[in-house]
Design a protein around this motif. Structure first.
Motif, PDB file in Angstrom:
ATOM      1  N   SER A   1       5.758   4.347   2.635  1.00  0.00           N
ATOM      2  CA  SER A   1       5.471   5.784   2.675  1.00  0.00           C
ATOM      3  C   SER A   1       6.486   6.628   1.912  1.00  0.00           C
ATOM      4  CB  SER A   1       5.399   6.264   4.128  1.00  0.00           C
ATOM      5  OG  SER A   1       6.635   6.008   4.780  1.00  0.00           O
TER       6      SER A   1
ATOM      7  N   TRP B   1      -6.068   6.827  -5.957  1.00  0.00           N
ATOM      8  CA  TRP B   1      -5.824   7.160  -4.563  1.00  0.00           C
ATOM      9  C   TRP B   1      -7.151   7.172  -3.808  1.00  0.00           C
ATOM     10  CZ3 TRP B   1      -1.027   7.351  -2.685  1.00  0.00           C
ATOM     11  CH2 TRP B   1       0.021   7.563  -3.581  1.00  0.00           C
TER      12      TRP B   1
ATOM     13  N   ILE C   1       3.099  -1.570   4.086  1.00  0.00           N
ATOM     14  CA  ILE C   1       2.778  -0.165   3.861  1.00  0.00           C
ATOM     15  C   ILE C   1       4.087   0.534   3.532  1.00  0.00           C
ATOM     16  CG2 ILE C   1       1.991   1.989   4.923  1.00  0.00           C
ATOM     17  CD1 ILE C   1       0.084   0.350   6.623  1.00  0.00           C
TER      18      ILE C   1
ATOM     19  N   LEU D   1      -5.159  -2.323   6.931  1.00  0.00           N
ATOM     20  CA  LEU D   1      -4.780  -1.066   6.295  1.00  0.00           C
ATOM     21  C   LEU D   1      -5.563   0.101   6.884  1.00  0.00           C
ATOM     22  CD1 LEU D   1      -3.184   0.419   4.125  1.00  0.00           C
ATOM     23  CD2 LEU D   1      -4.954  -0.241   2.477  1.00  0.00           C
TER      24      LEU D   1
ATOM     25  N   VAL E   1      -4.225   6.181   0.164  1.00  0.00           N
ATOM     26  CA  VAL E   1      -3.554   4.945  -0.238  1.00  0.00           C
ATOM     27  C   VAL E   1      -3.819   4.689  -1.716  1.00  0.00           C
ATOM     28  CG1 VAL E   1      -5.514   3.474   0.476  1.00  0.00           C
ATOM     29  CG2 VAL E   1      -3.229   2.490   0.271  1.00  0.00           C
TER      30      VAL E   1
ATOM     31  N   VAL F   1       1.301   4.885   0.590  1.00  0.00           N
ATOM     32  CA  VAL F   1       0.500   5.816   1.377  1.00  0.00           C
ATOM     33  C   VAL F   1       1.183   7.172   1.382  1.00  0.00           C
ATOM     34  CG1 VAL F   1      -0.425   6.312   3.664  1.00  0.00           C
ATOM     35  CG2 VAL F   1      -0.388   3.962   2.832  1.00  0.00           C
TER      36      VAL F   1
ATOM     37  N   ALA G   1       0.874  -1.164   0.000  1.00  0.00           N
ATOM     38  CA  ALA G   1       0.000   0.000   0.000  1.00  0.00           C
ATOM     39  C   ALA G   1       0.911   1.214   0.000  1.00  0.00           C
ATOM     40  CB  ALA G   1      -0.884  -0.015   1.244  1.00  0.00           C
TER      41      ALA G   1
ATOM     42  N   MET H   1      -3.886   3.225   8.913  1.00  0.00           N
ATOM     43  CA  MET H   1      -4.042   4.596   8.442  1.00  0.00           C
ATOM     44  C   MET H   1      -4.729   5.466   9.490  1.00  0.00           C
ATOM     45  SD  MET H   1      -4.771   4.098   4.385  1.00  0.00           S
ATOM     46  CE  MET H   1      -4.685   5.862   4.042  1.00  0.00           C
TER      47      MET H   1
END
Length: 134
Positions: A88, A107, A86, A125, A15, A10, A8, A129
């Motif tokens: 970033s 997104w 995840i 997820l 996401v 993010v 994912a 988040m």
């Protein structure tokens, strides 16, 4: 047992998901995380970096990858182990560089997340988040 990694991406509380092509054998026509099979001799993070480059055209910073969950899915000889992450940090702008795999990328805010191929991934997820926003 075959192993799959997914990520994912993010950023700014959103996401990135991919919409699996209706022609796919497994989980057609659903939203999911980008990813794919781990090749022989690859670590999960090496496979994750390769898959994100192949499918989204980005170079992920593997140090930013946080493990989300691991699931065994399927039945008997058709089962696979799925590891979701995840991420970033990455370089490049995500684009659909694998149009044979997915027909759209988009997104989503956590409250907008559609059903995913694997509900435990979606649940994890959303929790991650929400925790990042707190």
């Amino acid at each position: 047992m075959p192993e799959i990694v997914t990520a994912a991406l993010v950023r700014e509380g959103r996401v990135l998901l991919v919409h699996r092509s209706p022609n796919k054998h497994a989980y057609p026509n659903v939203w999911d995380l980008a990813g794919g099979h781990i090749d022989a001799g690859e670590t999960e993070l090496a496979a994750l970096a390769r898959e994100m480059h192949e499918e989204l055209g980005v170079q992920i910073a593997t140090g930013s990858a946080i493990h989300l969950c691991r699931l065994d899915i399927g039945r008997a000889e058709e089962s696979v182990r799925l590891s979701a992450w995840i991420v970033s940090e990455w370089e490049g702008t995500p684009t659909n560089t694998a149009p044979d795999e997915h027909d759209e990328i988009r997104w989503f805010l956590p409250e907008e997340l559609p059903p995913l191929a694997h509900e435990p991934v979606r649940t994890g997820l959303m929790e991650a988040m929400r925790g990042a926003r707190a």
